[in-house]
Design a protein around this motif. Structure first.
Motif: not given
Length: 129
Positions: A78-82
């Protein structure tokens, strides 16, 4: 200077296609789902090829072209991993105090055995919290 000399005789602005190439009533352009059909056919072909050769091809690419292998792995992530690894954000003050007391009682025997000087035997002064 006139507009004709500045533009070298060419028109400026948005180009307009000839009338015979413009959309006419009853000619909606690309049929609905045409793009999806191409994508579906491609995915089906890739799936069939993967079913037949999958794991061995991945292993070959990993060994022979590790840069390409890493590109594929990176593209899957995933591009944005929180990630929130701090589970104490939602705790109340009382819950935090209880947690500290619990941890203190768990490590107290080790601190007493080691002492403040770092030597085993507990000869140093006690640590206060």
């Amino acid at each position: 200077m006139t507009a004709e000399t500045r533009n070298n005789g060419e028109k400026t602005g948005k180009p307009v296609p000839p009338v015979e190439h413009q959309f006419k009533p009853g000619n909606p352009g690309r049929p609905k789902g045409a793009r999806n059909k191409l994508g579906e056919a491609f995915l089906e072909a890739m799936h069939a090829d993967f079913e037949e050769h999958g794991a061995s091809v991945i292993e070959t690419v990993r060994k022979e072209k590790p840069d390409q292998y890493l590109k594929v792995v990176a593209s899957i992530l995933p591009k944005d991993l929180n990630v929130n690894i701090n589970s104490m954000d939602d705790l109340t003050d009382e819950q935090l105090i209880q947690r500290i007391r619990s941890l203190d009682s768990a490590i107290r025997p080790f601190l007493d055995a080691q002492g403040a000087s770092g030597s085993v035997g507990g000869t140093g002064p006690e640590t206060t919290h």
